[in-house]
Motif scaffolding. Structure first.
Motif, PDB file in Angstrom:
ATOM      1  N   PRO A  57      55.235  18.233 -53.167  1.00  0.00           N
ATOM      2  CA  PRO A  57      55.409  19.483 -53.903  1.00  0.00           C
ATOM      3  C   PRO A  57      55.474  20.700 -52.978  1.00  0.00           C
ATOM      4  CG  PRO A  57      53.107  18.869 -53.932  1.00  0.00           C
ATOM      5  CD  PRO A  57      53.832  17.793 -53.161  1.00  0.00           C
ATOM      6  N   SER A  58      55.949  21.789 -53.531  1.00  0.00           N
ATOM      7  CA  SER A  58      55.817  23.102 -52.890  1.00  0.00           C
ATOM      8  C   SER A  58      55.379  24.082 -53.958  1.00  0.00           C
ATOM      9  CB  SER A  58      57.148  23.545 -52.250  1.00  0.00           C
ATOM     10  OG  SER A  58      58.118  23.810 -53.250  1.00  0.00           O
ATOM     11  N   THR A  59      54.845  25.211 -53.536  1.00  0.00           N
ATOM     12  CA  THR A  59      54.279  26.167 -54.496  1.00  0.00           C
ATOM     13  C   THR A  59      54.792  27.574 -54.198  1.00  0.00           C
ATOM     14  OG1 THR A  59      52.340  26.480 -53.068  1.00  0.00           O
ATOM     15  CG2 THR A  59      52.172  24.796 -54.783  1.00  0.00           C
ATOM     16  N   VAL A  60      54.456  28.485 -55.107  1.00  0.00           N
ATOM     17  CA  VAL A  60      54.834  29.895 -54.929  1.00  0.00           C
ATOM     18  C   VAL A  60      54.280  30.403 -53.599  1.00  0.00           C
ATOM     19  CG1 VAL A  60      54.520  32.233 -55.830  1.00  0.00           C
ATOM     20  CG2 VAL A  60      54.985  30.338 -57.404  1.00  0.00           C
ATOM     21  N   GLY A  61      55.115  31.095 -52.842  1.00  0.00           N
ATOM     22  CA  GLY A  61      54.724  31.606 -51.535  1.00  0.00           C
ATOM     23  C   GLY A  61      55.234  30.761 -50.384  1.00  0.00           C
ATOM     24  N   CYS A 112      52.145  30.000 -45.071  1.00  0.00           N
ATOM     25  CA  CYS A 112      52.079  31.043 -44.038  1.00  0.00           C
ATOM     26  C   CYS A 112      51.642  30.492 -42.678  1.00  0.00           C
ATOM     27  CB  CYS A 112      51.117  32.154 -44.474  1.00  0.00           C
ATOM     28  SG  CYS A 112      51.863  33.306 -45.635  1.00  0.00           S
ATOM     29  N   LYS A 113      50.616  29.676 -42.692  1.00  0.00           N
ATOM     30  CA  LYS A 113      50.102  29.141 -41.433  1.00  0.00           C
ATOM     31  C   LYS A 113      51.112  28.202 -40.795  1.00  0.00           C
ATOM     32  CE  LYS A 113      46.133  26.769 -39.383  1.00  0.00           C
ATOM     33  NZ  LYS A 113      44.836  26.080 -39.634  1.00  0.00           N
ATOM     34  N   GLU A 114      51.687  27.311 -41.620  1.00  0.00           N
ATOM     35  CA  GLU A 114      52.672  26.358 -41.106  1.00  0.00           C
ATOM     36  C   GLU A 114      53.911  27.094 -40.564  1.00  0.00           C
ATOM     37  OE1 GLU A 114      51.716  22.632 -44.177  1.00  0.00           O
ATOM     38  OE2 GLU A 114      53.109  24.229 -44.732  1.00  0.00           O
ATOM     39  N   SER A 146      54.006  30.087 -39.162  1.00  0.00           N
ATOM     40  CA  SER A 146      53.728  30.685 -37.854  1.00  0.00           C
ATOM     41  C   SER A 146      53.632  29.632 -36.760  1.00  0.00           C
ATOM     42  CB  SER A 146      52.421  31.491 -37.911  1.00  0.00           C
ATOM     43  OG  SER A 146      51.312  30.635 -38.163  1.00  0.00           O
ATOM     44  N   GLU A 147      53.257  28.416 -37.144  1.00  0.00           N
ATOM     45  CA  GLU A 147      53.113  27.339 -36.164  1.00  0.00           C
ATOM     46  C   GLU A 147      54.399  26.515 -36.023  1.00  0.00           C
ATOM     47  OE1 GLU A 147      49.861  25.109 -37.689  1.00  0.00           O
ATOM     48  OE2 GLU A 147      48.328  26.538 -37.013  1.00  0.00           O
ATOM     49  N   GLY A 148      55.382  26.752 -36.907  1.00  0.00           N
ATOM     50  CA  GLY A 148      56.618  25.978 -36.864  1.00  0.00           C
ATOM     51  C   GLY A 148      56.435  24.535 -37.271  1.00  0.00           C
ATOM     52  N   ARG A 149      55.487  24.297 -38.161  1.00  0.00           N
ATOM     53  CA  ARG A 149      55.159  22.924 -38.583  1.00  0.00           C
ATOM     54  C   ARG A 149      55.373  22.808 -40.093  1.00  0.00           C
ATOM     55  NH1 ARG A 149      50.343  21.477 -40.492  1.00  0.00           N
ATOM     56  NH2 ARG A 149      49.407  23.398 -39.644  1.00  0.00           N
ATOM     57  N   GLY A 150      56.506  22.204 -40.497  1.00  0.00           N
ATOM     58  CA  GLY A 150      56.850  22.133 -41.909  1.00  0.00           C
ATOM     59  C   GLY A 150      56.541  20.783 -42.531  1.00  0.00           C
ATOM     60  N   ARG A 151      56.676  20.750 -43.858  1.00  0.00           N
ATOM     61  CA  ARG A 151      56.487  19.515 -44.631  1.00  0.00           C
ATOM     62  C   ARG A 151      57.844  19.086 -45.192  1.00  0.00           C
ATOM     63  NH1 ARG A 151      54.080  21.752 -49.002  1.00  0.00           N
ATOM     64  NH2 ARG A 151      53.986  23.840 -48.061  1.00  0.00           N
ATOM     65  N   HIS A 152      58.237  17.851 -44.920  1.00  0.00           N
ATOM     66  CA  HIS A 152      59.498  17.320 -45.465  1.00  0.00           C
ATOM     67  C   HIS A 152      59.273  17.005 -46.940  1.00  0.00           C
ATOM     68  CE1 HIS A 152      62.738  13.904 -45.386  1.00  0.00           C
ATOM     69  NE2 HIS A 152      63.129  14.970 -46.057  1.00  0.00           N
ATOM     70  N   ILE A 153      59.864  17.808 -47.827  1.00  0.00           N
ATOM     71  CA  ILE A 153      59.579  17.632 -49.262  1.00  0.00           C
ATOM     72  C   ILE A 153      60.754  17.062 -50.047  1.00  0.00           C
ATOM     73  CG2 ILE A 153      57.890  19.509 -49.254  1.00  0.00           C
ATOM     74  CD1 ILE A 153      60.065  21.177 -50.794  1.00  0.00           C
ATOM     75  N   ASN A 154      61.956  17.089 -49.481  1.00  0.00           N
ATOM     76  CA  ASN A 154      63.092  16.600 -50.261  1.00  0.00           C
ATOM     77  C   ASN A 154      64.250  16.217 -49.355  1.00  0.00           C
ATOM     78  OD1 ASN A 154      65.100  16.201 -52.309  1.00  0.00           O
ATOM     79  ND2 ASN A 154      63.921  17.532 -53.650  1.00  0.00           N
ATOM     80  N   SER A 155      65.015  15.206 -49.796  1.00  0.00           N
ATOM     81  CA  SER A 155      66.270  14.831 -49.154  1.00  0.00           C
ATOM     82  C   SER A 155      67.272  14.494 -50.241  1.00  0.00           C
ATOM     83  CB  SER A 155      66.094  13.609 -48.234  1.00  0.00           C
ATOM     84  OG  SER A 155      65.348  13.946 -47.096  1.00  0.00           O
ATOM     85  N   ALA A 156      68.548  14.680 -49.943  1.00  0.00           N
ATOM     86  CA  ALA A 156      69.589  14.349 -50.903  1.00  0.00           C
ATOM     87  C   ALA A 156      70.893  14.078 -50.182  1.00  0.00           C
ATOM     88  CB  ALA A 156      69.774  15.469 -51.924  1.00  0.00           C
ATOM     89  N   PHE A 157      71.757  13.323 -50.855  1.00  0.00           N
ATOM     90  CA  PHE A 157      73.091  13.026 -50.343  1.00  0.00           C
ATOM     91  C   PHE A 157      74.086  13.329 -51.449  1.00  0.00           C
ATOM     92  CE2 PHE A 157      69.990  10.282 -48.284  1.00  0.00           C
ATOM     93  CZ  PHE A 157      70.195  10.630 -46.955  1.00  0.00           C
TER      94      PHE A 157
END
Length: 555
Positions: free
Chosen positions: A238-242, A270-272, A274-285
């Motif tokens: 999931p992802s959330t507001v913000g 916000c923290k991720e 600034s650190e350049g560390r994301g969460r892979h939440i979706n893929s599509a083709f």
């Protein structure tokens, strides 16, 4: 809710200019939003609790809808499993002036219940009211099997693709680098983008993904590409507001008049961020085609992979295409419109001639793509709109004229082809034309199938070296359909046997696959079966092991 079946929801929307793309048609992104919302409401109607999208797959776009028309979306739970359920979605468009209604899209999505605390919610089974409900309920189980084995099937196909030489060479002209198709975009998730659970609305994420994918595809054709189908939207988290959502889209591969674009979505708080560390939440083709100003299909340039990851995506697109082809059978249950003609004395000459000409015409088509290669066998496929054809090429160490006599005698077909249980001659029309009655084994727990076919065989014309054995279904009043069998149809099939020298030949088997015989090919095309390769090997063994006495008796 009067008039709606259990677990069914309908949404109707008048298409406004704000919903359209530059062509004045309903944008695919807006439609994906409406589809996801309607499917979610259907899932929650059945479950009685909040539900979230796990995946959306097999979205096929058949028609476009324009500003001023009315879209109706029907979403229905086809089957409930333990904690997940499949939702079928059907979208139609109606012209407000003519009243004409057309099918726009069909899709299937999987929703899971949102747990309340730590307790898992087990779903109740759906109520089956009609025969079609039972059909879709059974097919939902087949589709679920395809989804569950998708990862293993994909890995196997990737290993198989790795055996082929890469078709792109540095000197090839007109290719486009994958880097030239790369697109990145970013969105800040605001309260209007959230659903009623507080998470980012799945339909909104899909719409954003469609936007960047469209931009990527447009860099190949310089016109507005049209979304034809979606292989899969897979929601990993999931992802959330913000959150900041970063979208990366790249063309993975092109297939003449269509192109596959891959999109990856990462979420950052916000923290991720600034650190350049994301969460892979979706893929599509997403698969696109395009038309020019004359409304003719545009042929896309070939794509040139650059990096190792580009090559992985390039071969991955080929594997996914094979899986998509196989899913055509289990995705929908289409009634087949009979195409075979009545056989009688007045039209037997024209039917026989047309049978042979149709086979030669299919063999001469361009666009065949190799999907499997073994020592003595190659398999090709050709996809034209909704028509799928297969070509199996075999090298045989026997003279062409002897192979011709073995393969044109269909009473011997059950000796090497496991798809034929019995094959008997019911009308010896002439030396070169015979009508056979064929029975086939059970597949997918259905009734066994039977066929009535015309087999037309031709020796080479003067100075030629290709023998022909053409096959097509015919209607014979003396052999009506039996309740014990499902009467099936061969639209166009047969063998072309080309002499290499005095002791060997190439045997090419062609089949334009009809809906009724697709179950016998689905697993092989999808990569989880080797039935075609095994049948080809059995055919080669049968021919090469045939005794000279047996061959002489044929003359």
């Amino acid at each position: 809710m009067e008039g709606s079946a259990p677990g069914e929801v309908r949404m109707s929307q008048a298409i406004q200019p704000a919903h359209s793309n530059p062509r004045g048609e309903l944008s695919a992104g807006q439609l994906l939003k409406w589809i996801d919302a309607t499917a979610c409401l259907a899932a929650e109607k059945h479950a009685g609790v909040s539900c979230v999208t796990a995946s959306v797959d097999d979205i096929q776009f058949e028609e476009t809808a324009r500003v001023g028309q009315v879209i109706t979306i029907k979403a229905k739970v086809t089957r409930a499993f333990s904690t997940s359920m499949e939702i079928s979605i059907k979208v139609t468009v109606q012209d407000m002036f003519s009243g004409i209604e057309k099918l726009v899209s069909v899709a299937f999505s999987t929703f899971v219940t949102k747990p309340v605390g730590t307790e898992k919610i087990h779903l109740k089974p759906i109520t089956l009211l009609t025969e079609q409900d039972h059909v879709e309920h059974n097919l939902a189980s087949e589709r679920r099997k395809v989804r569950l084995q998708h990862e293993d099937t994909f890995k196997n196909l990737m290993k198989e693709n790795g055996k082929f030489d890469d078709p792109i060479c540095d000197e090839e002209e007109g290719t486009v680098s994958t880097r030239d198709t790369s697109v990145q975009s970013i969105e800040l998730v605001l309260p209007p983008h959230a659903n009623h659970h507080g998470n980012t609305f799945g339909g909104q994420i899909m719409a954003w993904m469609e936007t960047v994918a469209t931009i990527s595809a447009s860099r190949l054709c310089r016109v507005h590409p049209l979304l034809k189908s979606v292989d899969m939207f897979k929601f990993r988290g999931p992802s959330t507001v913000g959150d900041r959502l970063v979208f990366n889209a790249t063309v993975n591969n092109t297939f003449q008049t269509c192109v596959e674009v891959g999109v990856r979505v990462e979420a950052f708080d916000c923290k991720e961020w600034s650190e350049g560390r994301g969460r892979h939440i979706n893929s599509a083709f997403l698969i696109y085609n395009a038309v020019d100003d004359k409304e003719e299909m545009v042929t896309f340039p070939r794509i040139k992979p650059v990096s190792e990851d580009d090559f992985r995506r390039y071969h991955g697109a080929i594997a996914r295409k094979r899986i998509r082809l196989s899913r055509k059978y289990v995705v929908s249950h289409k009634e087949e419109v009979p195409l075979c003609e009545h056989w009688n004395i007045d039209n037997q000459v024209s039917l026989s001639k047309g049978n042979v000409e149709a086979l030669k015409k299919m063999a001469a088509k361009s666009g065949w793509e190799v999907t499997s290669a073994m020592e003595k066998t190659k398999i090709y496929i050709l996809e034209e709109d909704d028509i799928l054809s297969v070509w199996v090429e075999k090298h045989v160490e026997r003279p062409a004229h002897l192979v011709y006599h073995l393969l044109s005698d269909f009473t011997k077909r059950p000796l090497w082809d496991p798809h034929y249980m019995s094959c008997e001659v019911i009308d010896r029309v002439s030396e070169d034309d015979q009508i056979y009655y064929i029975t086939c084994p059970v597949v997918n727990d259905d009734k066994p199938k039977d066929l009535v076919v015309l087999v037309s065989r031709r020796r080479p014309v003067k100075d030629g070296n290709t023998y022909t054995v053409a096959v097509k279904s015919v209607i014979l009043p003396s052999v009506p359909p039996s309740p014990q069998y499902v009467r099936s149809e061969i639209t166009c099939a047969g063998f072309l046997i080309h002499a290499i020298d005095n002791s060997s030949c190439t045997v090419s088997y062609f089949n334009q696959i009809s809906a009724s015989i697709f179950p016998y090919f689905a697993g092989n095309l999808g990569g989880w079966s080797k039935s075609i390769e095994e049948t080809a090997a059995s055919c080669i063994q049968f021919i090469e092991n045939a005794t000279d006495d047996g061959l002489i008796s044929l003359f």
